[in-house]
Every structure is written in C-alpha cells, then in structure tokens.
Design a protein around this motif. Structure first.
Motif, PDB file in Angstrom:
ATOM      1  N   TYR A  23       0.843  -1.193   0.000  1.00 52.13           N
ATOM      2  CA  TYR A  23       0.000   0.000   0.000  1.00 52.13           C
ATOM      3  C   TYR A  23       0.877   1.241   0.000  1.00 52.13           C
ATOM      4  O   TYR A  23       1.787   1.371   0.823  1.00 52.13           O
ATOM      5  CB  TYR A  23      -0.907  -0.005   1.229  1.00 52.13           C
ATOM      6  N   CYS A  24       0.609   2.184  -0.896  1.00 51.82           N
ATOM      7  CA  CYS A  24       1.321   3.460  -0.926  1.00 51.82           C
ATOM      8  C   CYS A  24       0.449   4.515  -0.283  1.00 51.82           C
ATOM      9  O   CYS A  24      -0.663   4.783  -0.762  1.00 51.82           O
ATOM     10  CB  CYS A  24       1.671   3.852  -2.359  1.00 51.82           C
ATOM     11  N   GLY A  25       0.930   5.120   0.788  1.00 48.15           N
ATOM     12  CA  GLY A  25       0.178   6.149   1.488  1.00 48.15           C
ATOM     13  C   GLY A  25       0.057   7.441   0.698  1.00 48.15           C
ATOM     14  O   GLY A  25      -0.853   8.228   0.929  1.00 48.15           O
ATOM     15  N   VAL A  26       0.948   7.675  -0.256  1.00 49.12           N
ATOM     16  CA  VAL A  26       0.888   8.882  -1.074  1.00 49.12           C
ATOM     17  C   VAL A  26      -0.121   8.694  -2.211  1.00 49.12           C
ATOM     18  O   VAL A  26      -0.973   9.542  -2.446  1.00 49.12           O
ATOM     19  CB  VAL A  26       2.279   9.245  -1.636  1.00 49.12           C
ATOM     20  N   CYS A  27      -0.034   7.566  -2.907  1.00 53.69           N
ATOM     21  CA  CYS A  27      -0.957   7.263  -4.019  1.00 53.69           C
ATOM     22  C   CYS A  27      -2.319   6.804  -3.513  1.00 53.69           C
ATOM     23  O   CYS A  27      -3.284   6.796  -4.263  1.00 53.69           O
ATOM     24  CB  CYS A  27      -0.390   6.148  -4.893  1.00 53.69           C
ATOM     25  N   LYS A  28      -2.380   6.366  -2.256  1.00 53.45           N
ATOM     26  CA  LYS A  28      -3.607   5.851  -1.635  1.00 53.45           C
ATOM     27  C   LYS A  28      -4.135   4.599  -2.331  1.00 53.45           C
ATOM     28  O   LYS A  28      -5.310   4.482  -2.636  1.00 53.45           O
ATOM     29  CB  LYS A  28      -4.705   6.920  -1.611  1.00 53.45           C
ATOM     30  N   GLY A  29      -3.227   3.666  -2.584  1.00 55.87           N
ATOM     31  CA  GLY A  29      -3.660   2.416  -3.198  1.00 55.87           C
ATOM     32  C   GLY A  29      -2.548   1.389  -3.224  1.00 55.87           C
ATOM     33  O   GLY A  29      -1.405   1.670  -2.879  1.00 55.87           O
ATOM     34  N   GLY A  30      -2.895   0.185  -3.632  1.00 63.39           N
ATOM     35  CA  GLY A  30      -1.909  -0.876  -3.779  1.00 63.39           C
ATOM     36  C   GLY A  30      -1.011  -0.590  -4.970  1.00 63.39           C
ATOM     37  O   GLY A  30      -1.497  -0.270  -6.054  1.00 63.39           O
ATOM     38  N   ARG A  31       0.278  -0.672  -4.777  1.00 63.19           N
ATOM     39  CA  ARG A  31       1.259  -0.367  -5.822  1.00 63.19           C
ATOM     40  C   ARG A  31       2.399  -1.377  -5.783  1.00 63.19           C
ATOM     41  O   ARG A  31       2.587  -2.093  -4.804  1.00 63.19           O
ATOM     42  CB  ARG A  31       1.858   1.029  -5.624  1.00 63.19           C
ATOM     43  N   VAL A  32       3.197  -1.363  -6.838  1.00 60.10           N
ATOM     44  CA  VAL A  32       4.429  -2.139  -6.871  1.00 60.10           C
ATOM     45  C   VAL A  32       5.547  -1.218  -6.411  1.00 60.10           C
ATOM     46  O   VAL A  32       5.673  -0.092  -6.893  1.00 60.10           O
ATOM     47  CB  VAL A  32       4.725  -2.668  -8.294  1.00 60.10           C
ATOM     48  N   PHE A  33       6.330  -1.688  -5.459  1.00 59.29           N
ATOM     49  CA  PHE A  33       7.494  -0.953  -4.976  1.00 59.29           C
ATOM     50  C   PHE A  33       8.743  -1.661  -5.457  1.00 59.29           C
ATOM     51  O   PHE A  33       8.842  -2.879  -5.389  1.00 59.29           O
ATOM     52  CB  PHE A  33       7.495  -0.884  -3.438  1.00 59.29           C
ATOM     53  N   VAL A  34       9.705  -0.880  -5.938  1.00 65.75           N
ATOM     54  CA  VAL A  34      10.943  -1.403  -6.502  1.00 65.75           C
ATOM     55  C   VAL A  34      12.077  -1.109  -5.527  1.00 65.75           C
ATOM     56  O   VAL A  34      12.206   0.021  -5.028  1.00 65.75           O
ATOM     57  CB  VAL A  34      11.226  -0.749  -7.871  1.00 65.75           C
ATOM     58  N   TYR A  35      12.922  -2.137  -5.269  1.00 66.42           N
ATOM     59  CA  TYR A  35      14.065  -1.958  -4.374  1.00 66.42           C
ATOM     60  C   TYR A  35      14.934  -0.813  -4.878  1.00 66.42           C
ATOM     61  O   TYR A  35      15.252  -0.721  -6.060  1.00 66.42           O
ATOM     62  CB  TYR A  35      14.884  -3.249  -4.287  1.00 66.42           C
ATOM     63  N   ALA A  36      15.333   0.094  -3.965  1.00 68.14           N
ATOM     64  CA  ALA A  36      16.148   1.242  -4.340  1.00 68.14           C
ATOM     65  C   ALA A  36      17.545   1.202  -3.702  1.00 68.14           C
ATOM     66  O   ALA A  36      18.544   1.367  -4.392  1.00 68.14           O
ATOM     67  CB  ALA A  36      15.444   2.531  -3.951  1.00 68.14           C
TER      68      ALA A  36
END
Length: 74
Positions: A23-36
């Motif tokens: 969950y992305c609190g900025v986009c307000k939805g389920g998202r894919v997060f990529v290792y940085a």
C-alpha cells in the motif's frame, strides 16, 4: 514474521526482494514498490528501502508491510 525479519539457520540474511506489492500512502492504493537502496537503521543493520513505481515515494520494508496489513484489515 517475514523472511527479511528472520535470518536463515546458517546466520545469513535472505536475499532482498527486487519488487514488493504494498500500500502506498501517497498514491492511496496498492502499488508495486521497486528496491532502491539499503539504509542503516539505529542498530547498524541495513533496512531495505523501496520506491513506489507510480509516485517514487521511498519507504522502508517494515513500513510498507505494516501499512499494507493495516489497510487490508480495514
């Protein structure tokens, strides 16, 4: 507990996943997060950091897992 919270029996940390669904609190939805990158925590251990694929918001692995599980429960 997740595999990142536990060390394997031989004492080595498991491999960091390249992508996570959370969950992305900025986009307000389920998202894919990529290792940085890895960021040292206050204990001197590395905390994996991930960027949201949509808004590029950076979050720690622990934060992503806590926020995602809280949103699923609601």
């Amino acid at each position: 507990m997740t595999t990142l919270e536990n060390k394997t029996q031989d004492g080595n940390a498991p491999e960091t996943p390249k992508n996570l669904s959370a969950y992305c609190g900025v986009c307000k939805g389920g998202r894919v997060f990529v290792y940085a990158f890895d960021q040292p925590d206050f204990l001197g251990e590395n905390e994996p950091m991930y960027n949201c694929s949509a808004c590029k918001n950076s979050q720690a692995y622990q934060t992503l897992m806590q926020q995602f599980s809280e949103e699923v429960i609601k």
